[in-house]
Design a protein around this motif. Structure first.
Motif, short mmCIF file in Angstrom:
data_model
loop_
_atom_site.label_atom_id
_atom_site.label_comp_id
_atom_site.label_asym_id
_atom_site.label_seq_id
_atom_site.Cartn_x
_atom_site.Cartn_y
_atom_site.Cartn_z
N LEU A 129 10.90 -21.56 -10.90
CA LEU A 129 10.23 -20.61 -11.79
C LEU A 129 11.25 -19.69 -12.46
O LEU A 129 11.20 -19.46 -13.68
CB LEU A 129 9.21 -19.79 -11.01
N GLU A 130 12.17 -19.18 -11.67
CA GLU A 130 13.21 -18.30 -12.22
C GLU A 130 14.08 -19.05 -13.21
O GLU A 130 14.43 -18.52 -14.29
CB GLU A 130 14.06 -17.75 -11.07
N SER A 131 14.44 -20.28 -12.88
CA SER A 131 15.31 -21.06 -13.75
C SER A 131 14.64 -21.36 -15.08
O SER A 131 15.29 -21.35 -16.14
CB SER A 131 15.70 -22.37 -13.06
N CYS A 132 13.33 -21.63 -15.06
CA CYS A 132 12.62 -21.91 -16.30
C CYS A 132 12.64 -20.70 -17.23
O CYS A 132 12.89 -20.84 -18.44
CB CYS A 132 11.17 -22.31 -15.99
N VAL A 133 12.41 -19.51 -16.70
CA VAL A 133 12.44 -18.30 -17.52
C VAL A 133 13.84 -18.10 -18.10
O VAL A 133 14.00 -17.80 -19.29
CB VAL A 133 12.00 -17.08 -16.69
N GLU A 134 14.86 -18.28 -17.28
CA GLU A 134 16.23 -18.07 -17.74
C GLU A 134 16.64 -19.10 -18.79
O GLU A 134 17.36 -18.77 -19.74
CB GLU A 134 17.19 -18.16 -16.54
N ALA A 135 16.16 -20.33 -18.65
CA ALA A 135 16.59 -21.41 -19.55
C ALA A 135 15.67 -21.59 -20.75
O ALA A 135 15.96 -22.42 -21.63
CB ALA A 135 16.67 -22.72 -18.77
N GLY A 136 14.56 -20.85 -20.80
CA GLY A 136 13.63 -21.00 -21.92
C GLY A 136 12.83 -22.28 -21.86
O GLY A 136 12.63 -22.95 -22.88
N CYS A 137 12.36 -22.62 -20.67
CA CYS A 137 11.66 -23.89 -20.43
C CYS A 137 10.25 -23.61 -19.93
O CYS A 137 10.05 -22.83 -19.01
CB CYS A 137 12.45 -24.70 -19.40
N HIS A 138 9.25 -24.24 -20.55
CA HIS A 138 7.88 -24.13 -20.06
C HIS A 138 7.77 -24.78 -18.67
O HIS A 138 8.60 -25.63 -18.30
CB HIS A 138 6.90 -24.81 -21.01
N TYR A 139 6.71 -24.42 -17.95
CA TYR A 139 6.55 -24.88 -16.57
C TYR A 139 5.13 -25.40 -16.35
O TYR A 139 4.15 -24.80 -16.82
CB TYR A 139 6.82 -23.73 -15.61
#
Length: 349
Positions: A85-95
C-alpha cells in the motif's frame, strides 16, 4: 498498452486474474515469491514474471515500477504489512485486492486520504465477499420500500474448486472465533441455518463466516442485523467445520488444513460451481433475495470483480480517489451486468 502486476499471480485466484487481463489486452506481470512458479504460470499465459515479496519495500517498488495498477491476489492477507500500500502511493500506482479479511480491508480504508492526495484509488475486497455480495445487496435494497430488519449473505463453494493453502488456513483460524456483527457477537462456523440456494445447489446447511460485509452493508443498506454464512458442497465437510468450531476449535485449526489437503482425492465428488446469495428480511420476516450463480468454475466468478476494477483503472477515465469497493467504483448494476456478460447467472427481482 496499460500494464498491471498481479501479486500472487501464480496462485488459484491470481492466475485467473492475470489470464483474464492478458486476454483483454492488458500487459500483465505475474509476481510471486517463488520465481520458478511465477515463470511457469507466466509462460502459460504469455506474459512476464518477476519475483516479489509483499513485505519487502524494495521488492514491491521494483515490481510496480512503470505499472498503472497493482493487484494483490496473494494471501493470507493477515500475514502482510502495509508495504505494498505504501509503495503504491509512493510510486503513483493504483491498487486492487481480493481480500475478504476485515482487518486488512480496514487498513486499506485507513489509507484512503493518502491515496486520494496522490490522485490514486485503492479498491479492496474485489471477490465474492464483499465485491459480489455487496453489489447484490445494494441492487436488492432498491426494490424495498423500507430498510431491511435483517440481512443474510451466503457464500456457497463447490467441492471441485481448488483449495488454496492460504484460504484454508485463514478459514480454519476462524473456528469458534468471535465475529463482530451489528446485532452482537457471533462465533465462526457455528449457528447452522438452512438456506435455499438457486439451482443446481438447492437447500443447504450454512455456518457463520466473517467478511468485510459486516463493516460495510449495515450503513449502505440500512440493516440493523446481518449475518454472513458459508456452505460447503460436501455435507460432511460442513459438519466437520461445525463440530470443530463447537467442541475443539484449536484442534480443528491444526487438523482441518491437513484434512483438506487430501481434497485431491475427493474433488470429483461434486462440482466446481459456486454461489453468492443475499436475502433481505423485513420486520415481519418477509424476504427478497438475489444471487449470482455458476454451475462450474466458481473461482473464476469470484476473481472477476478484480478484473473489472483493474480494467476501469487502466482505462484512464476519471475516478474518485481514495479507497472504495468494486461495486462503489463501478456501480452495483454495472458490476452485476458485467458478471452476466461473462456467463454468471444473476437472479434478482
Amino acid at each position: 498498452m496499460p500494464k498491471c502486476v498481479v501479486f500472487g499471480g501464480a496462485g488459484v485466484f491470481g492466475s485467473i486474474v492475470a489470464r483474464e487481463l492478458h486476454d483483454r489486452a492488458i500487459d500483465v506481470i505475474v509476481a510471486g515469491r517463488n520465481l520458478n512458479r511465477a515463470e511457469e504460470v507466466a509462460a502459460d499465459i504469455g506474459c512476464a514474471a518477476v519475483r516479489a515479496d509483499l513485505n519487502e519495500h524494495s521488492s514491491c517498488h521494483a515490481a510496480i515500477e512503470g505499472v498503472q495498477v497493482a493487484i494483490n491476489c496473494a494471501g493470507p492477507f493477515k500475514s502482510f504489512n502495509d508495504t505494498l500500500l505504501e509503495s503504491c502511493v509512493e510510486a503513483g500506482c493504483h491498487y486492487v485486492d481480493i481480500t475478504d479479511d476485515r482487518e486488512y480491508a480496514s487498513r486499506v480504508r485507513e489509507r484512503r486520504d493518502a491515496f486520494a492526495a496522490a490522485g490514486l484509488t485503492a479498491i479492496y475486497g474485489c471477490s465474492s465477499l464483499p465485491g459480489i455480495s455487496g453489489a447484490l445487496a445494494i441492487a436488492l435494497r432498491k426494490v424495498l420500500t423500507t430498510d431491511p430488519a435483517h440481512a443474510r449473505i451466503t457464500l456457497f463453494i463447490g467441492n471441485d474448486n481448488a483449495k488454496g493453502t492460504a484460504a484454508v488456513r485463514s478459514a480454519a483460524r476462524l473456528l469458534g472465533r468471535t465475529i463482530r456483527a451489528p446485532q452482537g457477537e457471533l462465533r465462526g462456523f457455528r449457528d447452522p441455518e438452512t438456506v435455499d440456494l438457486p439451482p443446481p445447489f438447492g437447500r443447504r446447511i450454512v455456518l457463520n463466516f466473517d467478511s468485510p460485509d459486516y463493516d460495510l452493508l449495515p450503513e449502505q443498506i440500512g440493516a440493523s442485523s446481518l449475518v454472513v454464512k458459508v456452505g460447503l458442497e460436501l455435507r460432511i465437510a460442513t459438519a466437520l467445520f461445525g463440530s470443530f468450531a463447537t467442541y475443539a476449535p484449536h484442534l480443528g485449526t491444526y487438523l482441518l488444513p491437513k484434512l483438506i489437503s487430501l481434497n485431491h482425492f475427493t474433488r470429483r465428488v461434486g462440482c466446481s460451481g459456486g454461489a453468492i446469495a443475499v436475502e433481505l428480511f423485513d420486520k415481519d420476516g418477509n424476504k427478497q433475495s438475489a444471487s449470482a450463480v455458476v454451475a462450474e468454475h466458481g473461482q473464476h466468478m469470484a476473481a472477476l470483480p478484480a478484473v473489472y476494477a483493474a480494467l476501469r483503472l487502466c482505462q484512464g477515465e476519471p475516478v474518485s480517489g481514495g479507497a472504495t469497493t468494486a461495486y462503489e467504483l463501478l456501480g452495483a448494476e454495472e458490476l452485476l451486468g458485467l458478471l452476466e456478460a461473462d456467463g454468471v447467472s444473476v437472479l434478482r427481482p
